[in-house]
Scaffold this motif. Structure first.
Motif, short mmCIF file in Angstrom:
data_model
loop_
_atom_site.label_atom_id
_atom_site.label_comp_id
_atom_site.label_asym_id
_atom_site.label_seq_id
_atom_site.Cartn_x
_atom_site.Cartn_y
_atom_site.Cartn_z
N ALA A 79 0.39 -1.12 -0.09
CA ALA A 79 -0.20 -0.28 0.30
C ALA A 79 0.70 1.41 -0.09
O ALA A 79 0.48 2.59 -0.59
N VAL A 80 2.01 1.05 0.44
CA VAL A 80 2.82 2.57 0.71
C VAL A 80 3.23 2.32 -0.65
O VAL A 80 3.52 3.85 -1.15
N ALA A 81 3.64 1.56 -1.02
CA ALA A 81 4.29 1.54 -2.38
C ALA A 81 3.06 2.27 -3.63
O ALA A 81 3.70 2.75 -4.53
N ALA A 82 2.29 1.93 -3.35
CA ALA A 82 1.33 2.05 -4.33
C ALA A 82 0.90 4.26 -4.36
O ALA A 82 0.69 4.46 -5.66
N CYS A 83 1.42 4.59 -2.91
CA CYS A 83 0.83 6.07 -3.01
C CYS A 83 2.70 6.45 -2.80
O CYS A 83 2.22 7.80 -2.63
N GLN A 84 3.03 6.27 -3.31
CA GLN A 84 4.89 6.50 -3.52
C GLN A 84 4.83 7.88 -4.72
O GLN A 84 5.24 7.60 -5.64
N ALA A 85 5.15 9.11 -3.92
CA ALA A 85 5.51 9.60 -5.48
C ALA A 85 7.39 10.35 -5.79
O ALA A 85 6.76 10.13 -6.40
N THR A 86 7.82 9.29 -4.80
CA THR A 86 10.06 9.11 -5.47
C THR A 86 9.70 7.51 -5.75
O THR A 86 9.02 7.31 -4.91
N VAL A 87 10.57 7.38 -6.59
CA VAL A 87 10.28 5.63 -7.15
C VAL A 87 11.22 5.07 -6.30
O VAL A 87 11.55 4.30 -5.99
N LYS A 88 12.53 5.88 -5.77
CA LYS A 88 13.20 5.48 -4.41
C LYS A 88 12.62 5.11 -3.58
O LYS A 88 12.64 3.78 -2.81
N ALA A 93 9.42 0.63 -0.67
CA ALA A 93 8.21 -0.61 -0.35
C ALA A 93 8.00 -1.83 -0.87
O ALA A 93 7.58 -2.59 -0.01
N LEU A 94 8.89 -1.73 -2.76
CA LEU A 94 7.92 -2.52 -3.44
C LEU A 94 8.53 -4.28 -3.22
O LEU A 94 9.00 -5.23 -2.92
N LEU A 95 10.45 -3.74 -2.28
CA LEU A 95 10.85 -4.15 -1.78
C LEU A 95 11.06 -5.16 -0.59
O LEU A 95 10.97 -6.34 -0.03
N GLY A 96 10.68 -4.00 0.02
CA GLY A 96 9.41 -4.62 1.85
C GLY A 96 8.12 -5.77 1.54
O GLY A 96 8.61 -6.36 2.50
N ARG A 152 12.78 -3.23 -9.65
CA ARG A 152 13.30 -2.76 -10.45
C ARG A 152 13.16 -2.06 -12.36
O ARG A 152 13.75 -1.07 -12.46
N TYR A 153 12.06 -2.78 -12.27
CA TYR A 153 11.06 -1.62 -13.58
C TYR A 153 9.54 -1.43 -13.16
O TYR A 153 8.71 -1.67 -12.94
N PRO A 154 9.40 -0.11 -11.99
CA PRO A 154 8.64 -0.13 -11.71
C PRO A 154 7.97 0.49 -12.63
O PRO A 154 8.32 2.06 -13.17
N SER A 155 6.65 0.87 -12.93
CA SER A 155 5.69 1.30 -14.08
C SER A 155 4.57 2.06 -12.85
O SER A 155 4.02 1.19 -12.17
N PRO A 156 3.60 2.63 -13.20
CA PRO A 156 2.64 3.25 -12.14
C PRO A 156 1.81 2.68 -12.44
O PRO A 156 1.02 1.97 -11.13
N GLN A 157 0.74 1.72 -13.53
CA GLN A 157 0.71 0.51 -14.12
C GLN A 157 0.25 -0.35 -13.30
O GLN A 157 -0.76 -0.93 -13.21
N ASN A 158 1.76 -1.05 -13.20
CA ASN A 158 2.08 -2.05 -13.26
C ASN A 158 2.19 -2.48 -11.71
O ASN A 158 1.65 -3.13 -10.79
N VAL A 159 2.49 -1.04 -10.87
CA VAL A 159 2.52 -0.86 -9.34
C VAL A 159 1.46 -1.34 -9.36
O VAL A 159 0.40 -1.87 -8.14
N MET A 162 -0.17 -4.33 -9.44
CA MET A 162 0.33 -5.85 -8.49
C MET A 162 -0.14 -5.32 -7.32
O MET A 162 -0.44 -6.45 -6.69
N THR A 163 -0.12 -4.62 -6.79
CA THR A 163 -0.56 -4.35 -5.87
C THR A 163 -1.86 -3.86 -5.12
O THR A 163 -2.32 -4.50 -4.28
#
Length: 183
Positions: A79-88, A93-96, A152-159, A162-163
């Motif tokens: 959930a945190v990954a889905a709403c992050q403003a920065t890719v880093k 969050a995705l790694l977590g 490695r390959y985040p895109s808004p649609q895929n994140v 998947m989330t």
């Protein structure tokens, strides 16, 4: 997406309408498949209550509780990954979320080894238990690998997709856990 939404706004973070349709289709198909398995499990529980009680008595009870907490924490990271403003931050969050899923897999496999669980069991409870929880385990493993790939390959649609599916996997476990281990 509104008629005034620009292509740049869509690419900047808002998932496209077609992606939402795919998420709905995948989510409902997952829920239908697990619903069928859970229904079969409940039916067997009513038809053979003694066999199910004997099967439940062999189950480990601490590991599934820990796994529930792990999966919920992983869902929180998603959930945190889905709403992050920065890719880093999104990648962290995705790694977590991915790491939580992999920990769930490791704990579930350890639980199976302690219980001697196998699909080749002689009783219906054990077969359904391994089929149902193993099917969920396969989804968690696959989802964890996809989450790691998104690092490695985040895109808004895929994140987004998947989330959302990761939360469906969480919901399935939150229904499965009490049905299998408690009721």
């Amino acid at each position: 997406m509104t008629l005034t939404t620009t292509r740049h706004e869509m690419e900047a973070g808002s998932p496209a309408r077609g992606d939402d349709l795919l998420v709905w289709i995948l989510s409902w198909s997952e829920l239908a498949a697990f619903g069928a398995l859970l229904s079969a499990f409940v039916a067997v529980s009513w038809i053979h209550p003694e066999e199910v009680a004997a099967g439940r008595a062999k189950l480990h009870h601490l590991i599934p509780i820990v796994n529930t907490v792990v999966l919920l924490a992983s869902g929180w990271f998603a959930a945190v990954a889905a709403c992050q403003a920065t890719v880093k931050r999104q990648r962290i969050a995705l790694l977590g979320a991915s790491a939580g899923g992999m920990l769930f897999v490791a704990l579930k496999i350890h639980e199976y080894s302690l219980e001697g669980a196998t699909l080749l069991a002689d009783d219906t409870f054990s077969t359904l238990y391994v089929l149902m929880t193993g099917f969920h385990l396969a989804h968690v493993l696959f989802g964890s690998l996809v989450l790691a790939l998104l690092v490695r390959y985040p895109s808004p649609q895929n994140v987004h997709m998947m989330t959302t599916l990761w939360h469906v996997i969480d919901i399935v476990w939150l229904v499965m856990f009490p049905v299998v281990y408690i009721l």
